[in-house]
Design a protein around this motif. Structure first.
Motif, PDB file in Angstrom:
ATOM      1  N   VAL A   5       0.848  -1.191   0.000  1.00 22.41           N
ATOM      2  CA  VAL A   5       0.000   0.000   0.000  1.00 22.41           C
ATOM      3  C   VAL A   5       0.883   1.239   0.000  1.00 22.41           C
ATOM      4  N   MET A   6       0.644   2.128  -0.969  1.00 29.07           N
ATOM      5  CA  MET A   6       1.319   3.429  -1.008  1.00 29.07           C
ATOM      6  C   MET A   6       0.297   4.500  -0.676  1.00 29.07           C
ATOM      7  N   ASP A   7       0.578   5.284   0.336  1.00 30.34           N
ATOM      8  CA  ASP A   7      -0.358   6.293   0.819  1.00 30.34           C
ATOM      9  C   ASP A   7       0.296   7.672   0.751  1.00 30.34           C
ATOM     10  N   GLY A   8       0.005   8.415  -0.319  1.00 28.59           N
ATOM     11  CA  GLY A   8       0.556   9.762  -0.479  1.00 28.59           C
ATOM     12  C   GLY A   8       2.062   9.788  -0.607  1.00 28.59           C
ATOM     13  N   VAL A   9       2.636   8.767  -1.231  1.00 30.08           N
ATOM     14  CA  VAL A   9       4.093   8.640  -1.311  1.00 30.08           C
ATOM     15  C   VAL A   9       4.683   9.700  -2.251  1.00 30.08           C
ATOM     16  N   THR A  10       5.697  10.398  -1.750  1.00 30.57           N
ATOM     17  CA  THR A  10       6.355  11.463  -2.516  1.00 30.57           C
ATOM     18  C   THR A  10       7.866  11.319  -2.385  1.00 30.57           C
ATOM     19  N   LYS A  11       8.579  11.573  -3.490  1.00 30.12           N
ATOM     20  CA  LYS A  11      10.041  11.627  -3.471  1.00 30.12           C
ATOM     21  C   LYS A  11      10.476  12.996  -3.963  1.00 30.12           C
ATOM     22  N   ARG A  12      11.101  13.743  -3.042  1.00 32.16           N
ATOM     23  CA  ARG A  12      11.597  15.082  -3.366  1.00 32.16           C
ATOM     24  C   ARG A  12      13.110  15.108  -3.164  1.00 32.16           C
ATOM     25  N   GLU A  18      10.515  17.076  -7.626  1.00 31.83           N
ATOM     26  CA  GLU A  18       9.656  15.978  -7.193  1.00 31.83           C
ATOM     27  C   GLU A  18       9.620  14.914  -8.285  1.00 31.83           C
ATOM     28  N   ALA A  19      10.312  13.806  -8.029  1.00 35.54           N
ATOM     29  CA  ALA A  19      10.336  12.706  -8.995  1.00 35.54           C
ATOM     30  C   ALA A  19       9.063  11.890  -8.918  1.00 35.54           C
ATOM     31  N   VAL A  20       8.483  11.791  -7.721  1.00 35.28           N
ATOM     32  CA  VAL A  20       7.223  11.088  -7.505  1.00 35.28           C
ATOM     33  C   VAL A  20       6.363  11.981  -6.627  1.00 35.28           C
ATOM     34  N   SER A  21       5.120  12.187  -7.018  1.00 36.47           N
ATOM     35  CA  SER A  21       4.282  13.165  -6.326  1.00 36.47           C
ATOM     36  C   SER A  21       2.964  12.548  -5.848  1.00 36.47           C
ATOM     37  N   GLY A  37       5.264   4.319 -18.356  1.00 38.64           N
ATOM     38  CA  GLY A  37       5.263   5.737 -18.671  1.00 38.64           C
ATOM     39  C   GLY A  37       6.519   6.086 -19.444  1.00 38.64           C
ATOM     40  N   PRO A  38       6.604   7.318 -19.961  1.00 35.07           N
ATOM     41  CA  PRO A  38       7.779   7.731 -20.731  1.00 35.07           C
ATOM     42  C   PRO A  38       8.997   7.899 -19.834  1.00 35.07           C
ATOM     43  N   SER A  39      10.167   8.047 -20.436  1.00 39.08           N
ATOM     44  CA  SER A  39      11.395   8.248 -19.670  1.00 39.08           C
ATOM     45  C   SER A  39      11.254   9.474 -18.775  1.00 39.08           C
ATOM     46  N   GLY A  40      11.700   9.331 -17.520  1.00 42.04           N
ATOM     47  CA  GLY A  40      11.663  10.448 -16.584  1.00 42.04           C
ATOM     48  C   GLY A  40      10.339  10.641 -15.886  1.00 42.04           C
ATOM     49  N   CYS A  41       9.407   9.672 -16.026  1.00 38.49           N
ATOM     50  CA  CYS A  41       8.087   9.849 -15.409  1.00 38.49           C
ATOM     51  C   CYS A  41       8.070   9.472 -13.932  1.00 38.49           C
ATOM     52  N   LEU A 201       1.173  -8.067 -20.088  1.00 35.56           N
ATOM     53  CA  LEU A 201       1.628  -8.739 -18.880  1.00 35.56           C
ATOM     54  C   LEU A 201       0.749  -8.504 -17.651  1.00 35.56           C
ATOM     55  N   GLY A 202       0.291  -7.287 -17.459  1.00 35.12           N
ATOM     56  CA  GLY A 202      -0.235  -6.902 -16.157  1.00 35.12           C
ATOM     57  C   GLY A 202      -1.671  -7.295 -15.881  1.00 35.12           C
ATOM     58  N   ASP A 203      -1.953  -7.596 -14.584  1.00 36.46           N
ATOM     59  CA  ASP A 203      -3.341  -7.667 -14.122  1.00 36.46           C
ATOM     60  C   ASP A 203      -3.920  -6.250 -14.132  1.00 36.46           C
ATOM     61  N   ARG A 204      -3.112  -5.308 -13.628  1.00 38.81           N
ATOM     62  CA  ARG A 204      -3.469  -3.892 -13.693  1.00 38.81           C
ATOM     63  C   ARG A 204      -2.235  -3.104 -14.103  1.00 38.81           C
ATOM     64  N   VAL A 205      -2.482  -1.913 -14.620  1.00 43.10           N
ATOM     65  CA  VAL A 205      -1.403  -1.058 -15.108  1.00 43.10           C
ATOM     66  C   VAL A 205      -1.576   0.333 -14.505  1.00 43.10           C
ATOM     67  N   ALA A 206      -0.473   0.894 -13.990  1.00 41.31           N
ATOM     68  CA  ALA A 206      -0.461   2.272 -13.505  1.00 41.31           C
ATOM     69  C   ALA A 206       0.316   3.104 -14.524  1.00 41.31           C
ATOM     70  N   VAL A 207      -0.355   4.078 -15.133  1.00 45.19           N
ATOM     71  CA  VAL A 207       0.279   4.948 -16.119  1.00 45.19           C
ATOM     72  C   VAL A 207       0.750   6.219 -15.405  1.00 45.19           C
ATOM     73  N   LEU A 208       2.055   6.524 -15.528  1.00 49.74           N
ATOM     74  CA  LEU A 208       2.629   7.685 -14.857  1.00 49.74           C
ATOM     75  C   LEU A 208       3.097   8.725 -15.865  1.00 49.74           C
ATOM     76  N   ARG A 209       3.029   9.974 -15.447  1.00 47.92           N
ATOM     77  CA  ARG A 209       3.594  11.087 -16.215  1.00 47.92           C
ATOM     78  C   ARG A 209       4.046  12.153 -15.227  1.00 47.92           C
ATOM     79  N   LYS A 210       5.307  12.558 -15.350  1.00 48.42           N
ATOM     80  CA  LYS A 210       5.886  13.601 -14.502  1.00 48.42           C
ATOM     81  C   LYS A 210       5.638  13.333 -13.017  1.00 48.42           C
ATOM     82  N   GLY A 211       5.856  12.089 -12.614  1.00 50.89           N
ATOM     83  CA  GLY A 211       5.775  11.722 -11.206  1.00 50.89           C
ATOM     84  C   GLY A 211       4.382  11.517 -10.667  1.00 50.89           C
ATOM     85  N   GLN A 212       3.363  11.676 -11.494  1.00 49.67           N
ATOM     86  CA  GLN A 212       1.987  11.534 -11.036  1.00 49.67           C
ATOM     87  C   GLN A 212       1.300  10.371 -11.741  1.00 49.67           C
TER      88      GLN A 212
END
Length: 390
Positions: A5-12, A18-21, A37-41, A201-212
């Motif tokens: 479980v990730m709850d409001g996880v952020t990497k600054r 902010e790499a992950v927001s 997601g694309p490179s750098g997401c 491959l995935g059961d579910r997929v999380a699509v990311l862009r610019k850390g979100q």
């Protein structure tokens, strides 16, 4: 197996980046979750936060309800597989796979049992006494996975494990990874920039862009009901076509013609006339000659075929439609992440259509084509939100 479980996880980072927001999602026990997601997401950064290789600036990471923010990677009982196999060249396959167990001082009999079982699952039993230099790329990747499997972790984390393989081997290894994960039932988080890997491959997929996180859903739902322009353009190959559209009353006008909305569809778009962006996937076009009963459900139009690619079971045709390209600041902003230069504006809208192989259309033809209006998706040009979604 673990529920993550990730709850409001952020990497600054120290420079304020902010790499992950503010990422919040749950990965269920035994689930195969893809981060794409694309490179750098921020997808690899998020994986490293799950692993413990990156500190969490804000929020909580929980394994089966236990907060692991301050736990070292060793204490999280996870196993990671990287894109470079990181095998010891002077050790045999057996010794490479046994290495983490020897570090953990596991009993020799148990080591032998686990290594031989993993080798059987991975079809490496005949290669246990070889060294990495005598293996193919696919076999080396399986050894790297075997080294992870023998640890019997609560979760597997895979960071673009197939990117160093050639195209044919990537397809083969995708199938093997899916089979192995299904057999073991271990919670798996897999990072890739390849949307084809994500969808297959995935059961579910999380699509990311610019850390979100843009959307977390099943591959089918991502494809059929993308929440915004970015997800719609990123998921699918070839990518969705984006066309300028105008809503006038209960009618939508496109460069190649117009179609009428049902009362339910019109109600979802709100009051008044407005400019929109219409999304049409390549397979929602067809050679009009091959369309019989459905003609009234779409738009029939003519287009000059610039390029034709015959693929055997289908063919792709490329053509321009009249009018100006989509004028949208939001679409211009996401164009670099979608790696589609045509989205950035200028010139006529360019379209790719996937047609049935029975079509006799040729390059240079002034062809009659058909677009299934029931499958057109309408987006807000300012926010990028999908306005057609129920």
């Amino acid at each position: 197996m673990a529920e993550i479980v990730m709850d409001g996880v952020t990497k600054r980072f120290p420079d304020g980046t902010e790499a992950v927001s503010n990422v919040s999602m749950t990965i269920g026990e035994g689930e195969f979750m893809i981060l794409v997601g694309p490179s750098g997401c921020g997808k690899s950064t998020l994986l490293n936060m799950i692993c413990g290789l990156e500190d969490i600036s804000h929020g909580e990471m929980r394994f089966d309800g236990e907060v692991v923010n301050q736990k070292s990677p060793r204490d999280r009982n996870i196993a990671m597989v990287f894109q470079n196999y990181a095998l010891y060249p002077h050790l045999t396959v057996r010794e490479n796979m046994a290495f983490p167990l020897r570090l953990a001082k596991v009993d020799n009999a148990e080591i032998t049992k686990r290594v031989e079982e993993a080798a059987r699952v991975l079809e490496l039993s005949d290669h246990l006494d070889r060294k990495p230099a005598n293996l193919s790329g696919g076999q080396r990747q399986r050894v790297a996975m075997g080294r992870a499997i023998v640890r019997e972790p609560v979760a597997f984390l895979l960071d673009e494990p197939l990117s160093n393989l050639d195209a044919k081997l990537r397809v083969q290894m995708r199938t093997e990874i899916a089979r192995i994960q299904n057999r073991l039932g271990t919670t798996t988080v897999y990072v890739t920039h390849d949307q084809t890997e994500a969808m297959t491959l995935g059961d579910r997929v999380a699509v990311l862009r610019k850390g979100q996180v843009q959307q977390v859903d099943s591959p089918r739902e991502l494809y059929n009901n993308p929440v915004n322009l970015f997800v719609a353009g990123f998921i699918g190959s070839p990518a969705m076509n984006f066309l300028p559209a105008r809503l006038e009353g209960d009618e939508v006008r496109l460069p190649m013609g117009s179609y009428r909305l049902s009362p339910e569809q019109r109600a979802r778009l709100g009051e008044g006339d407005r400019d929109l962006i219409a999304g049409a996937r390549p397979e929602h076009f067809e050679d009009a000659v091959l369309v019989a009963d459905d003609r009234d459900n779409g738009i029939t139009f003519r287009a000059n075929i610039d390029v034709l690619e015959w693929m055997g079971s289908e063919l792709y045709v490329y053509f321009a439609v009249g009018g100006q390209a989509v004028a949208s600041g939001h679409l211009q902003e996401i164009a670099p992440d979608l790696e589609v230069s045509e989205l950035s504006g200028g010139g006529q809208p360019q379209v790719v259509a996937r047609l049935d192989a029975a079509s006799s259309i040729k390059r240079g033809d002034d062809a009659e084509l058909w677009l299934d209006a029931r499958r057109v998706v309408l987006f807000d040009p300012d926010s990028g939100a999908n306005l057609s979604a129920r």
